[in-house]
Write an enzyme that holds these catalytic residues in place. Sequence first.
Site, short mmCIF file in Angstrom:
data_model
loop_
_atom_site.label_atom_id
_atom_site.label_comp_id
_atom_site.label_asym_id
_atom_site.label_seq_id
_atom_site.Cartn_x
_atom_site.Cartn_y
_atom_site.Cartn_z
N SER A 119 0.84 -1.31 -0.15
CA SER A 119 -0.07 -0.21 0.03
C SER A 119 0.64 1.08 0.10
O SER A 119 0.26 2.31 -0.65
CB SER A 119 -0.69 0.02 1.28
OG SER A 119 -1.50 -1.06 1.34
N HIS A 140 -1.91 -2.90 -6.99
CA HIS A 140 -2.51 -2.81 -6.05
C HIS A 140 -4.04 -2.97 -5.83
O HIS A 140 -4.84 -2.34 -6.42
CB HIS A 140 -2.25 -1.48 -5.78
CG HIS A 140 -2.78 -0.89 -4.09
ND1 HIS A 140 -3.18 0.34 -3.91
CD2 HIS A 140 -2.52 -1.51 -2.98
CE1 HIS A 140 -3.53 0.37 -2.73
NE2 HIS A 140 -3.02 -0.65 -2.12
N GLU A 152 -4.96 -0.68 -8.96
CA GLU A 152 -3.95 0.25 -9.58
C GLU A 152 -2.83 -0.56 -10.03
O GLU A 152 -2.43 -1.55 -9.09
CB GLU A 152 -3.44 1.11 -8.34
CG GLU A 152 -4.50 2.17 -7.76
CD GLU A 152 -4.15 3.11 -6.72
OE1 GLU A 152 -4.38 4.43 -6.74
OE2 GLU A 152 -3.76 2.59 -5.50
N ASN A 190 -4.77 5.77 -1.90
CA ASN A 190 -4.66 5.92 -0.60
C ASN A 190 -4.11 7.29 -0.14
O ASN A 190 -4.15 8.09 0.71
CB ASN A 190 -3.44 5.00 -0.13
CG ASN A 190 -4.09 3.62 0.19
OD1 ASN A 190 -5.24 3.54 0.43
ND2 ASN A 190 -3.22 2.59 0.06
P1 NAD Z 1 -2.32 -9.37 6.91
O1 NAD Z 1 -1.62 -9.18 8.20
O2 NAD Z 1 -3.86 -9.58 7.15
O3 NAD Z 1 -1.90 -10.68 6.33
C1 NAD Z 1 -0.57 -11.10 5.96
C2 NAD Z 1 -0.04 -12.37 5.99
O4 NAD Z 1 1.32 -12.62 5.31
C3 NAD Z 1 -0.29 -13.17 7.37
O5 NAD Z 1 -1.14 -14.13 7.19
C4 NAD Z 1 0.97 -13.70 7.71
O6 NAD Z 1 1.25 -14.92 8.26
C5 NAD Z 1 1.70 -13.80 6.36
N1 NAD Z 1 3.21 -13.82 6.30
C6 NAD Z 1 4.03 -13.01 6.99
N2 NAD Z 1 5.27 -13.12 6.44
C7 NAD Z 1 5.23 -14.06 5.62
C8 NAD Z 1 6.37 -14.73 4.72
N3 NAD Z 1 7.53 -14.34 4.65
N4 NAD Z 1 5.90 -15.49 3.71
C9 NAD Z 1 4.52 -15.79 3.60
N5 NAD Z 1 3.69 -15.20 4.47
C10 NAD Z 1 3.82 -14.41 5.38
O7 NAD Z 1 -1.93 -8.19 5.88
P2 NAD Z 1 -2.98 -7.66 4.60
O8 NAD Z 1 -3.86 -6.61 5.33
O9 NAD Z 1 -3.50 -8.89 3.97
O10 NAD Z 1 -1.76 -6.71 3.94
C11 NAD Z 1 -0.89 -7.50 2.98
C12 NAD Z 1 -0.50 -6.43 1.88
O11 NAD Z 1 -1.17 -5.73 1.39
C13 NAD Z 1 0.40 -5.18 2.84
O12 NAD Z 1 1.27 -5.04 1.93
C14 NAD Z 1 -0.60 -4.08 2.69
O13 NAD Z 1 0.08 -2.94 2.77
C15 NAD Z 1 -1.36 -4.51 1.37
N6 NAD Z 1 -2.81 -4.11 1.12
C16 NAD Z 1 -3.59 -4.05 2.30
C17 NAD Z 1 -4.87 -3.45 2.14
C18 NAD Z 1 -5.80 -3.71 3.20
O14 NAD Z 1 -6.96 -2.95 3.18
N7 NAD Z 1 -5.42 -4.16 4.34
C19 NAD Z 1 -5.34 -3.04 0.80
C20 NAD Z 1 -4.42 -3.10 -0.17
C21 NAD Z 1 -3.11 -3.47 -0.06
#
Ligand code: NAD
Length: 282
Positions: A119, A140, A152, A190
């Site tokens: 993000s 994204h 995006e 964002n």
């Molecule tokens: P989250 O914390 O819900 O999930 C992340 C997952 O990754 C967890 O299940 C964790 O166990 C796993 N993980 C950690 N290290 C790892 C590794 N080395 N190998 C494999 N798995 C691993 O996070 P999220 O909210 O899903 O966000 C993930 C990404 O998406 C981030 O970069 C975030 O900025 C981006 N993002 C989030 C949103 C949102 O609304 N939450 C929207 C767009 C983008």
Amino acid sequence: MNNNTYIGIIGAGQMGVGIAALCAFSGFQVKLIDVFPEALLKAKNNIRVQLEKFLDALLRSHSIENILSRISYDTELAALDNVNIVIEAIPEDIHLKQQLYHSLNSVVPSNAIIATNTSSFSIAELAGFVSEPERFIGIHFMNPVLKMELVEVIPTQDTSSAIFNESKKFIERLQKHVVVSKDSAGFVVNRLIVPMINEAFAIMESGIASKEDIDIALEKGASLPMGPLKLADFIGLDTCVSILHNLDKAFPNRGYTPNYLLKTYVNQGFLGRKTKKGVYSY
Ligand code: NAD
């Protein structure tokens, strides 16, 4: 790109689950990877829940088991040795991402697209961690992935035009609308939304209005489908803080410093829907 195209998704959290469900729904073979077996178990259940929630009832009764059968689960990156596209969706932590990309280099086929769902990090900075930055790109997705119509796409100066075009085709195949952004903090969505969320916390902190009224104000007064505090819980308050830090770093003195109350929620572990408590309880 066809039904034998393999999509590897790394990180089975909030976003990984949604992206996996969408890719499988669109006919792709999906490999979902997480370091924690329990995260994969939870993801398996959440994917079914999301599909049931967002898919039209008629479609659901015919194909939900088919969709689920296209997804496999693994804790080892080695499972990604035959994928065409990898989408990284692990937590917004630069050290974690760096470590992961270093391990990915030797696993993923040399012609595969490597995409990040970050993000807030610079796509070019992340591209520096892979051995071939020309095949690296930002893709994204918005949360909830099955529902939101936009994705995006963020190429860097090094992204090859073939990878850029393939990435756009992939997203069109997912039936999402593409907006192309330069590699700039917050991209488009964002950069607009998260400062609004920060301001909503400042209004709540100063007691100007209740959390419910702040949300109602923008739902009824500005026709937003969801008020800023509900949206913050959806995105994850920790993710909001890290986006604000990156915006503040990129554009200092524009009021992007994360609000104190927002940071307090995060420090207490109240991260929003994913922890069942944020501004609201779930
Ligand atoms: P989250 O914390 O819900 O999930 C992340 C997952 O990754 C967890 O299940 C964790 O166990 C796993 N993980 C950690 N290290 C790892 C590794 N080395 N190998 C494999 N798995 C691993 O996070 P999220 O909210 O899903 O966000 C993930 C990404 O998406 C981030 O970069 C975030 O900025 C981006 N993002 C989030 C949103 C949102 O609304 N939450 C929207 C767009 C983008």
